[in-house]
Write a protein that holds these residues in place. Structure first.
Motif, PDB file in Angstrom:
ATOM      1  N   LYS A   1       0.840  -1.206   0.000  1.00  0.00           N
ATOM      2  CA  LYS A   1       0.000   0.000   0.000  1.00  0.00           C
ATOM      3  C   LYS A   1       0.869   1.248   0.000  1.00  0.00           C
ATOM      4  CE  LYS A   1      -4.043   2.087   0.490  1.00  0.00           C
ATOM      5  NZ  LYS A   1      -5.176   1.920  -0.436  1.00  0.00           N
ATOM      6  N   GLN A   2       1.851   1.295   0.888  1.00  0.00           N
ATOM      7  CA  GLN A   2       2.730   2.451   0.934  1.00  0.00           C
ATOM      8  C   GLN A   2       3.530   2.588  -0.360  1.00  0.00           C
ATOM      9  OE1 GLN A   2       6.227   2.778   3.738  1.00  0.00           O
ATOM     10  NE2 GLN A   2       5.034   4.499   4.532  1.00  0.00           N
ATOM     11  N   GLN A   3       3.939   1.474  -0.953  1.00  0.00           N
ATOM     12  CA  GLN A   3       4.670   1.530  -2.212  1.00  0.00           C
ATOM     13  C   GLN A   3       3.812   2.138  -3.320  1.00  0.00           C
ATOM     14  OE1 GLN A   3       8.146   0.342  -2.890  1.00  0.00           O
ATOM     15  NE2 GLN A   3       7.529   1.930  -4.352  1.00  0.00           N
TER      16      GLN A   3
ATOM     17  N   LYS B   1      -7.901   5.931   3.558  1.00  0.00           N
ATOM     18  CA  LYS B   1      -9.268   6.127   4.041  1.00  0.00           C
ATOM     19  C   LYS B   1      -9.240   6.237   5.554  1.00  0.00           C
ATOM     20  CE  LYS B   1     -10.802   1.289   4.427  1.00  0.00           C
ATOM     21  NZ  LYS B   1     -11.846   0.324   4.000  1.00  0.00           N
ATOM     22  N   GLU B   2     -10.264   6.863   6.092  1.00  0.00           N
ATOM     23  CA  GLU B   2     -10.289   7.084   7.533  1.00  0.00           C
ATOM     24  C   GLU B   2     -10.432   5.770   8.297  1.00  0.00           C
ATOM     25  OE1 GLU B   2     -13.854   8.859   9.358  1.00  0.00           O
ATOM     26  OE2 GLU B   2     -14.667   8.969   7.329  1.00  0.00           O
ATOM     27  N   ASP B   3      -9.972   5.783   9.522  1.00  0.00           N
ATOM     28  CA  ASP B   3     -10.084   4.610  10.382  1.00  0.00           C
ATOM     29  C   ASP B   3     -11.553   4.390  10.722  1.00  0.00           C
ATOM     30  OD1 ASP B   3      -9.750   2.549  12.164  1.00  0.00           O
ATOM     31  OD2 ASP B   3      -8.761   3.742  13.710  1.00  0.00           O
ATOM     32  N   THR B   4     -12.067   3.203  10.432  1.00  0.00           N
ATOM     33  CA  THR B   4     -13.485   2.919  10.686  1.00  0.00           C
ATOM     34  C   THR B   4     -13.677   2.013  11.889  1.00  0.00           C
ATOM     35  OG1 THR B   4     -13.419   1.034   9.143  1.00  0.00           O
ATOM     36  CG2 THR B   4     -14.098   3.177   8.256  1.00  0.00           C
ATOM     37  N   PHE B   5     -12.602   1.691  12.600  1.00  0.00           N
ATOM     38  CA  PHE B   5     -12.685   0.787  13.752  1.00  0.00           C
ATOM     39  C   PHE B   5     -12.908   1.614  15.014  1.00  0.00           C
ATOM     40  CE2 PHE B   5     -11.457  -2.170  17.019  1.00  0.00           C
ATOM     41  CZ  PHE B   5     -11.803  -3.417  16.509  1.00  0.00           C
TER      42      PHE B   5
ATOM     43  N   PHE C   1     -19.702   6.933   1.573  1.00  0.00           N
ATOM     44  CA  PHE C   1     -18.845   8.089   1.300  1.00  0.00           C
ATOM     45  C   PHE C   1     -18.054   8.515   2.532  1.00  0.00           C
ATOM     46  CE2 PHE C   1     -22.359   8.368  -1.794  1.00  0.00           C
ATOM     47  CZ  PHE C   1     -21.618   8.292  -2.969  1.00  0.00           C
ATOM     48  N   ILE C   2     -17.413   7.530   3.197  1.00  0.00           N
ATOM     49  CA  ILE C   2     -16.508   7.859   4.298  1.00  0.00           C
ATOM     50  C   ILE C   2     -15.301   8.600   3.746  1.00  0.00           C
ATOM     51  CG2 ILE C   2     -17.222   5.925   5.751  1.00  0.00           C
ATOM     52  CD1 ILE C   2     -14.738   4.416   4.757  1.00  0.00           C
ATOM     53  N   GLY C   3     -14.476   9.143   4.635  1.00  0.00           N
ATOM     54  CA  GLY C   3     -13.319   9.913   4.201  1.00  0.00           C
ATOM     55  C   GLY C   3     -12.279   9.074   3.486  1.00  0.00           C
ATOM     56  N   ARG C   4     -11.904   9.510   2.283  1.00  0.00           N
ATOM     57  CA  ARG C   4     -10.881   8.820   1.494  1.00  0.00           C
ATOM     58  C   ARG C   4     -10.043   9.843   0.731  1.00  0.00           C
ATOM     59  NH1 ARG C   4     -15.647   6.038   0.179  1.00  0.00           N
ATOM     60  NH2 ARG C   4     -15.810   3.850   0.867  1.00  0.00           N
TER      61      ARG C   4
ATOM     62  N   LEU D   1     -10.855   6.067  -4.466  1.00  0.00           N
ATOM     63  CA  LEU D   1     -10.008   7.043  -3.786  1.00  0.00           C
ATOM     64  C   LEU D   1      -9.052   6.365  -2.813  1.00  0.00           C
ATOM     65  CD1 LEU D   1     -12.484   8.791  -4.804  1.00  0.00           C
ATOM     66  CD2 LEU D   1     -11.908  10.353  -2.948  1.00  0.00           C
ATOM     67  N   ASP D   2      -9.366   5.133  -2.451  1.00  0.00           N
ATOM     68  CA  ASP D   2      -8.524   4.347  -1.556  1.00  0.00           C
ATOM     69  C   ASP D   2      -7.703   3.317  -2.319  1.00  0.00           C
ATOM     70  OD1 ASP D   2      -7.464   2.924   0.679  1.00  0.00           O
ATOM     71  OD2 ASP D   2      -9.198   1.584   0.655  1.00  0.00           O
ATOM     72  N   THR D   3      -8.337   2.617  -3.253  1.00  0.00           N
ATOM     73  CA  THR D   3      -7.677   1.499  -3.914  1.00  0.00           C
ATOM     74  C   THR D   3      -6.774   1.915  -5.070  1.00  0.00           C
ATOM     75  OG1 THR D   3      -9.594   1.163  -5.368  1.00  0.00           O
ATOM     76  CG2 THR D   3      -9.556  -0.071  -3.305  1.00  0.00           C
ATOM     77  N   ASP D   4      -7.021   3.079  -5.654  1.00  0.00           N
ATOM     78  CA  ASP D   4      -6.177   3.605  -6.726  1.00  0.00           C
ATOM     79  C   ASP D   4      -5.476   4.854  -6.189  1.00  0.00           C
ATOM     80  OD1 ASP D   4      -5.099   4.921  -8.968  1.00  0.00           O
ATOM     81  OD2 ASP D   4      -6.635   4.122 -10.293  1.00  0.00           O
ATOM     82  N   ALA D   5      -4.188   4.706  -5.874  1.00  0.00           N
ATOM     83  CA  ALA D   5      -3.463   5.807  -5.234  1.00  0.00           C
ATOM     84  C   ALA D   5      -3.412   7.055  -6.107  1.00  0.00           C
ATOM     85  CB  ALA D   5      -2.047   5.362  -4.873  1.00  0.00           C
ATOM     86  N   THR D   6      -3.429   6.888  -7.441  1.00  0.00           N
ATOM     87  CA  THR D   6      -3.422   8.041  -8.331  1.00  0.00           C
ATOM     88  C   THR D   6      -4.719   8.834  -8.206  1.00  0.00           C
ATOM     89  OG1 THR D   6      -1.968   6.911  -9.894  1.00  0.00           O
ATOM     90  CG2 THR D   6      -3.216   8.783 -10.732  1.00  0.00           C
ATOM     91  N   VAL D   7      -5.841   8.133  -8.093  1.00  0.00           N
ATOM     92  CA  VAL D   7      -7.120   8.813  -7.890  1.00  0.00           C
ATOM     93  C   VAL D   7      -7.142   9.469  -6.513  1.00  0.00           C
ATOM     94  CG1 VAL D   7      -9.627   8.527  -7.783  1.00  0.00           C
ATOM     95  CG2 VAL D   7      -8.291   7.201  -9.430  1.00  0.00           C
ATOM     96  N   GLY D   8      -6.608   8.779  -5.508  1.00  0.00           N
ATOM     97  CA  GLY D   8      -6.540   9.355  -4.162  1.00  0.00           C
ATOM     98  C   GLY D   8      -5.708  10.615  -4.124  1.00  0.00           C
TER      99      GLY D   8
END
Length: 340
Positions: free
Chosen positions: A85-87, A131-135, A236-239, A276-283
């Motif tokens: 993910k970080q990569q 994305k925001e922490d949902t836990f 639509f949580i924060g992403r 917005l979470d799964t595609d870092a370019t879109v994020g």
């Protein structure tokens, strides 16, 4: 149809931002034709990715401040990349800084770049999550909402397996004591059975609790977030590099991209908000949308970290010093670099 769809060609002076993009005038036709060829090589490439599909080298001749993985690791305080993910997040930043037209305003201004990366580093937990922490544990829910009933708290709270096992152990002690005292243990046994069932399906239970909590927290809440349909709060949580939250903000983001790229395919972020979470370019592009439309760039130009922090998250003043420290660290890395 799930994103990505076939990317539009870039020949004929069509950039990813469309003919209205002011940066377009800086580039000659041959550069766009080169980018056009690269998009044709791989039709699944993002229209915002102008790097070579083979080598990853910049496809354009844009001047930019170079951002390297070594420098990003220095900013986050790590010696090596944490995970895939970080990569992916690092790759999105590096590629955008060197080749993406829509990132050019930031990647040519060292002060903008330092403020942007400093804020985004904090928002993403050191470029590890988009994305925001949902836990939300029971303690978190109680702290955030003072007027909830016990039933609501139980319905909205997530928990770890260790916490469930601890509650079962506490009930075992109570049941043992009640048995010795020859007291009725029926209700305690039922409670224990319920916890045991919860432990077996904990992932599903937590997901259910998270959906319930964010649908309660975020909507429908009227014009503030624009969540008008059932389930919008969770959907639509924060992403993003800087979190976009709520249907209205996702719709504005989608509209903004289409305005920047008339006639071109853009990510369907309203239909597929997880992009917005799964595609870092879109994020990353979502972060830029926030940065420019909320006028963070104006405050960054004045080198006012606190003012930028207030725009990004005015509700969390205790994080302002950390954001300022990350921005200062970014200046030590990129502050003196010139576009090349």
């Amino acid at each position: 149809m799930p994103w990505p769809t076939r990317t539009p060609t870039l020949g004929g002076l069509m950039s990813p931002l469309g003919p209205a993009d002011p940066i377009t005038s800086l580039l000659d036709r041959s550069r766009f034709q080169a980018a056009d060829v690269m998009c044709r090589v791989d039709p699944k490439r993002s229209p915002f990715d102008l790097t070579s599909p083979v080598s990853g080298a910049p496809a354009t001749g844009l001047k930019h401040i170079e951002v390297t993985q070594k420098e990003l690791l220095l900013l986050v305080g790590r010696k090596e990349v944490k995970d895939a993910k970080q990569q992916a997040i690092f790759d999105a930043i590096i590629n955008a800084a060197s080749a993406a037209l829509w990132f050019n305003k930031i990647s040519t201004d060292p002060l903008q770049l330092c403020h942007f990366l400093g804020q985004c580093c904090h928002e993403t937990g050191g470029f590890t999550a988009l994305k925001e922490d949902t836990f939300y544990t029971e303690k978190n829910v109680r702290a955030a909402h003072k007027n909830l009933t016990e039933d609501q708290i139980a319905r909205y709270s997530s928990c770890t397996a260790a916490e469930v096992r601890e509650k079962i152990a506490e009930l075992d002690k109570k049941i043992a004591k009640a048995t010795i005292a020859k007291a009725d243990t029926t209700e305690m046994q039922k409670a224990k059975e319920a916890l045991q069932a919860k432990l077996k399906g904990l992932a599903a239970e937590n997901r259910k609790a998270q959906e319930a909590y964010f649908n309660f927290k975020y909507g429908p809440t009227g014009p503030a977030l624009g969540n008008t349909l059932p389930g919008d709060g969770w959907k639509f949580i924060g992403r993003g590099f800087i979190h976009l939250t709520g249907r209205e903000n996702y719709e504005k983001f989608a509209k903004w991209m289409k305005e920047q790229s008339p006639g071109a395919d853009t990510p369907p972020v309203v239909e597929q908000p997880d992009l917005l979470d799964t595609d870092a370019t879109v994020g990353l592009r979502a972060g830029l949308f926030f940065w420019l439309t909320k006028k963070c760039d104006v405050k960054a130009t004045k080198d006012d970290s606190e003012a930028v922090s207030k725009i990004v998250n005015r509700y969390d003043a205790k994080t302002f010093p950390k954001r300022a420290a990350l921005t200062k660290k970014a200046k030590e890395i990129w502050g003196e670099k010139k576009p090349t």
